[in-house]
Design a protein around this motif. Structure first.
Motif, PDB file in Angstrom:
ATOM      1  N   ARG A 108       0.860  -1.193   0.000  1.00  0.00           N
ATOM      2  CA  ARG A 108       0.000   0.000   0.000  1.00  0.00           C
ATOM      3  C   ARG A 108       0.892   1.238   0.000  1.00  0.00           C
ATOM      4  O   ARG A 108       1.823   1.347   0.791  1.00  0.00           O
ATOM      5  CB  ARG A 108      -0.914   0.026   1.212  1.00  0.00           C
ATOM      6  N   SER A 110       0.791   5.275   0.582  1.00  0.00           N
ATOM      7  CA  SER A 110      -0.052   6.326   1.174  1.00  0.00           C
ATOM      8  C   SER A 110       0.776   7.587   1.407  1.00  0.00           C
ATOM      9  O   SER A 110       1.948   7.514   1.758  1.00  0.00           O
ATOM     10  CB  SER A 110      -0.659   5.843   2.490  1.00  0.00           C
ATOM     11  N   PRO A 118      -4.668   9.845   1.382  1.00  0.00           N
ATOM     12  CA  PRO A 118      -5.083   8.986   0.268  1.00  0.00           C
ATOM     13  C   PRO A 118      -4.102   7.825   0.113  1.00  0.00           C
ATOM     14  O   PRO A 118      -2.921   7.957   0.433  1.00  0.00           O
ATOM     15  CB  PRO A 118      -5.041   9.923  -0.938  1.00  0.00           C
ATOM     16  N   PHE A 119      -4.616   6.682  -0.374  1.00  0.00           N
ATOM     17  CA  PHE A 119      -3.745   5.526  -0.563  1.00  0.00           C
ATOM     18  C   PHE A 119      -4.185   4.708  -1.770  1.00  0.00           C
ATOM     19  O   PHE A 119      -5.329   4.779  -2.211  1.00  0.00           O
ATOM     20  CB  PHE A 119      -3.701   4.648   0.695  1.00  0.00           C
ATOM     21  N   ALA A 120      -3.235   3.961  -2.307  1.00  0.00           N
ATOM     22  CA  ALA A 120      -3.472   3.010  -3.396  1.00  0.00           C
ATOM     23  C   ALA A 120      -2.865   1.679  -2.972  1.00  0.00           C
ATOM     24  O   ALA A 120      -1.849   1.647  -2.277  1.00  0.00           O
ATOM     25  CB  ALA A 120      -2.833   3.503  -4.692  1.00  0.00           C
ATOM     26  N   GLU A 121      -3.510   0.576  -3.410  1.00  0.00           N
ATOM     27  CA  GLU A 121      -3.052  -0.734  -2.967  1.00  0.00           C
ATOM     28  C   GLU A 121      -3.267  -1.784  -4.051  1.00  0.00           C
ATOM     29  O   GLU A 121      -4.115  -1.618  -4.931  1.00  0.00           O
ATOM     30  CB  GLU A 121      -3.787  -1.159  -1.690  1.00  0.00           C
ATOM     31  N   GLY A 148      -7.033  -1.157  -5.838  1.00  0.00           N
ATOM     32  CA  GLY A 148      -7.946  -0.084  -5.440  1.00  0.00           C
ATOM     33  C   GLY A 148      -7.234   0.970  -4.629  1.00  0.00           C
ATOM     34  O   GLY A 148      -6.020   1.127  -4.692  1.00  0.00           O
ATOM     35  N   GLY A 149      -8.027   1.654  -3.854  1.00  0.00           N
ATOM     36  CA  GLY A 149      -7.494   2.728  -3.036  1.00  0.00           C
ATOM     37  C   GLY A 149      -8.563   3.296  -2.146  1.00  0.00           C
ATOM     38  O   GLY A 149      -9.689   2.811  -2.105  1.00  0.00           O
ATOM     39  N   ARG A 162     -12.206   5.710   7.394  1.00  0.00           N
ATOM     40  CA  ARG A 162     -11.743   5.287   6.075  1.00  0.00           C
ATOM     41  C   ARG A 162     -12.914   5.010   5.132  1.00  0.00           C
ATOM     42  O   ARG A 162     -13.914   4.428   5.521  1.00  0.00           O
ATOM     43  CB  ARG A 162     -10.895   4.024   6.186  1.00  0.00           C
ATOM     44  N   GLU A 164     -12.988   3.136   1.256  1.00  0.00           N
ATOM     45  CA  GLU A 164     -12.085   2.376   0.390  1.00  0.00           C
ATOM     46  C   GLU A 164     -12.879   1.653  -0.690  1.00  0.00           C
ATOM     47  O   GLU A 164     -13.968   1.144  -0.433  1.00  0.00           O
ATOM     48  CB  GLU A 164     -11.344   1.353   1.261  1.00  0.00           C
ATOM     49  N   ASP A 166     -12.325  -1.246  -4.005  1.00  0.00           N
ATOM     50  CA  ASP A 166     -11.413  -2.182  -4.646  1.00  0.00           C
ATOM     51  C   ASP A 166     -12.109  -2.903  -5.794  1.00  0.00           C
ATOM     52  O   ASP A 166     -13.282  -3.288  -5.679  1.00  0.00           O
ATOM     53  CB  ASP A 166     -10.920  -3.254  -3.656  1.00  0.00           C
TER      54      ASP A 166
END
Length: 190
Positions: A108, A110, A118-121, A148-149, A162, A164, A166
């Protein structure tokens, strides 16, 4: 005396290396999860029309930071739902209840911006589905991956909220399912 200094140095070195391997920060997420799924494998197994049931459940994840903006996550989700098929031979509707879970791991990225993070994974792992009801019971396990993120909003220093989303891909019953998972809940930071 030399042995004592050598042993003490060895213990100190081992402790230093071990502490470097333990993430110094991270978070735990727990919350509600909604999944829009495609049970095409179940449908083709029993000759049913395509179904796209909405599944409700929960998701939990644990993230350990390996670098300031990069973490490794473990994600577990479980969803439940049912669908009624009206065109079931020989005549009459059939109700099918399903339980699906996923266990995935991955990186991940962030970047905190004020109170927002914000984050992407990208995650990879395994998924399992179990169906029961008016039709014969069926279950299957498959490889799963998700990309996703999301966005965390810090409420106080150690607690955030949060949202989220995906894209989740599974291959139950030798057919591919393209699912969407949306989750929201509480993040506890450490």
């Amino acid at each position: 005396m030399r042995k004592f200094v050598g042993v003490a140095f060895g213990i100190l070195l081992a402790a230093t290396l071990a502490s470097a391997q333990i993430p110094a920060s991270g978070n735990i997420f727990v919350g509600y999860s909604f999944e829009r799924t495609n049970w095409s494998g179940l449908n083709s197994t029993f000759g049913l029309p395509a179904g796209k049931p909405n599944l409700n459940g929960w998701e939990a994840s644990l993230e350990g930071k390996v670098l300031p903006h990069v973490g490794i996550i473990t994600d577990f989700a479980s969803h439940y739902g049912s669908e009624t098929f009206n065109e079931v031979p020989p005549g009459g509707p059939a109700n099918v209840t399903g339980h699906q879970w996923e266990l995935m791991f991955g990186p991940r990225l962030s970047i905190p911006v004020g109170k927002f993070t914000p984050f992407a994974e990208a995650m990879f792992g395994v998924a399992h589905i179990h169906n029961s009801g008016d039709l014969p019971t069926s279950s299957n396990t498959s490889f799963a991956n998700a990309i996703g993120g999301g966005l965390d909003y810090r409420l106080i220093r150690l607690v955030a909220v949060r949202v989220e989303g995906d894209y989740l891909r599974t291959s139950f019953f030798s057919t591919t399912q393209n699912n969407f998972r949306l989750s929201t809940g509480i993040v506890f930071r450490f």
